[in-house]
Design a protein around this motif. Structure first.
Motif, PDB file in Angstrom:
ATOM      1  N   UNK A 186      68.029  33.066  76.379  1.00 32.40           N
ATOM      2  CA  UNK A 186      67.614  32.413  75.495  1.00 32.40           C
ATOM      3  C   UNK A 186      65.716  32.739  74.451  1.00 32.40           C
ATOM      4  N   UNK A 187      65.292  32.756  73.506  1.00 33.97           N
ATOM      5  CA  UNK A 187      64.404  33.439  72.918  1.00 33.97           C
ATOM      6  C   UNK A 187      63.004  32.328  73.379  1.00 33.97           C
ATOM      7  N   UNK A 188      62.109  32.257  73.842  1.00 32.83           N
ATOM      8  CA  UNK A 188      60.912  31.232  73.717  1.00 32.83           C
ATOM      9  C   UNK A 188      60.490  30.842  72.517  1.00 32.83           C
ATOM     10  N   UNK A 189      60.133  29.997  73.359  1.00 26.77           N
ATOM     11  CA  UNK A 189      59.914  28.756  71.869  1.00 26.77           C
ATOM     12  C   UNK A 189      59.116  27.664  71.656  1.00 26.77           C
ATOM     13  N   UNK A 190      58.635  27.444  71.140  1.00 23.47           N
ATOM     14  CA  UNK A 190      57.412  25.902  70.786  1.00 23.47           C
ATOM     15  C   UNK A 190      57.804  25.566  70.175  1.00 23.47           C
ATOM     16  N   UNK A 191      57.589  24.069  70.612  1.00 22.83           N
ATOM     17  CA  UNK A 191      57.047  22.746  69.259  1.00 22.83           C
ATOM     18  C   UNK A 191      56.378  21.999  69.966  1.00 22.83           C
ATOM     19  N   UNK A 192      55.962  21.493  68.726  1.00 21.91           N
ATOM     20  CA  UNK A 192      54.737  20.806  68.714  1.00 21.91           C
ATOM     21  C   UNK A 192      54.685  19.966  67.726  1.00 21.91           C
TER      22      UNK A 192
END
Length: 152
Positions: A84-90
């Motif tokens: 998977x792609x590396x994502x951020x969530x805030x």
């Protein structure tokens, strides 16, 4: 009072106080994240940073988000069976008047839920806040969870 000053959400002594900041541990950060349903997904689109508001659900230590068939799906969803792609969530909850609250960031690899029954079950946990069809569910495997609380 000029027009610019009158638009500020917090005038007066409370607006000018310096707020202490306290780091959150992983458990507290995930607990707080689970108390809100909206946040911001951070990813790369055409080699540039992109941020999209979306709803989420905390599932254990993972974050579930729904993605639409447009730019989000093309930029976010990994090919099934590939890393998977590396994502951020805030997400955050910061009061506009007192400037008190918290903010949490989760970083991790995204995994497209390919089993339709599982995707439908998980999609039902997510608040459908948009009128645009949401095609897929992504699981962000939390690898790094950081957060802070703005104290009083």
């Amino acid at each position: 009072m000029d027009q610019e000053t009158s638009r500020r959400p917090a005038d007066g002594p409370a607006a000018n106080r310096v707020r202490p900041t306290r780091q959150l541990d992983r458990t507290e950060a995930l607990r707080l994240l689970a108390t809100v349903s909206l946040g911001r997904l951070v990813f790369t689109h055409r080699a540039l940073p992109a941020i999209r508001p979306t709803s989420h659900h905390v599932d254990g230590e993972d974050v579930l988000v729904r993605v639409d068939e447009g730019v989000s799906r093309a930029s976010l969803a990994p090919t099934p069976g590939e890393p998977g792609l590396v994502l951020g969530y805030e997400a955050d909850a910061i009061d506009a008047c007192t400037h008190l609250g918290w903010s949490v960031v989760v970083i991790g690899h995204a995994e497209l839920i390919v089993n339709r029954d599982e995707a439908e079950r998980l999609a039902a946990l997510l608040d459908p806040w948009r009128d645009r069809p949401m095609a897929d569910v992504l699981r962000i495997r939390s690898e790094l969870v950081t957060g802070f609380r703005l104290g009083s």
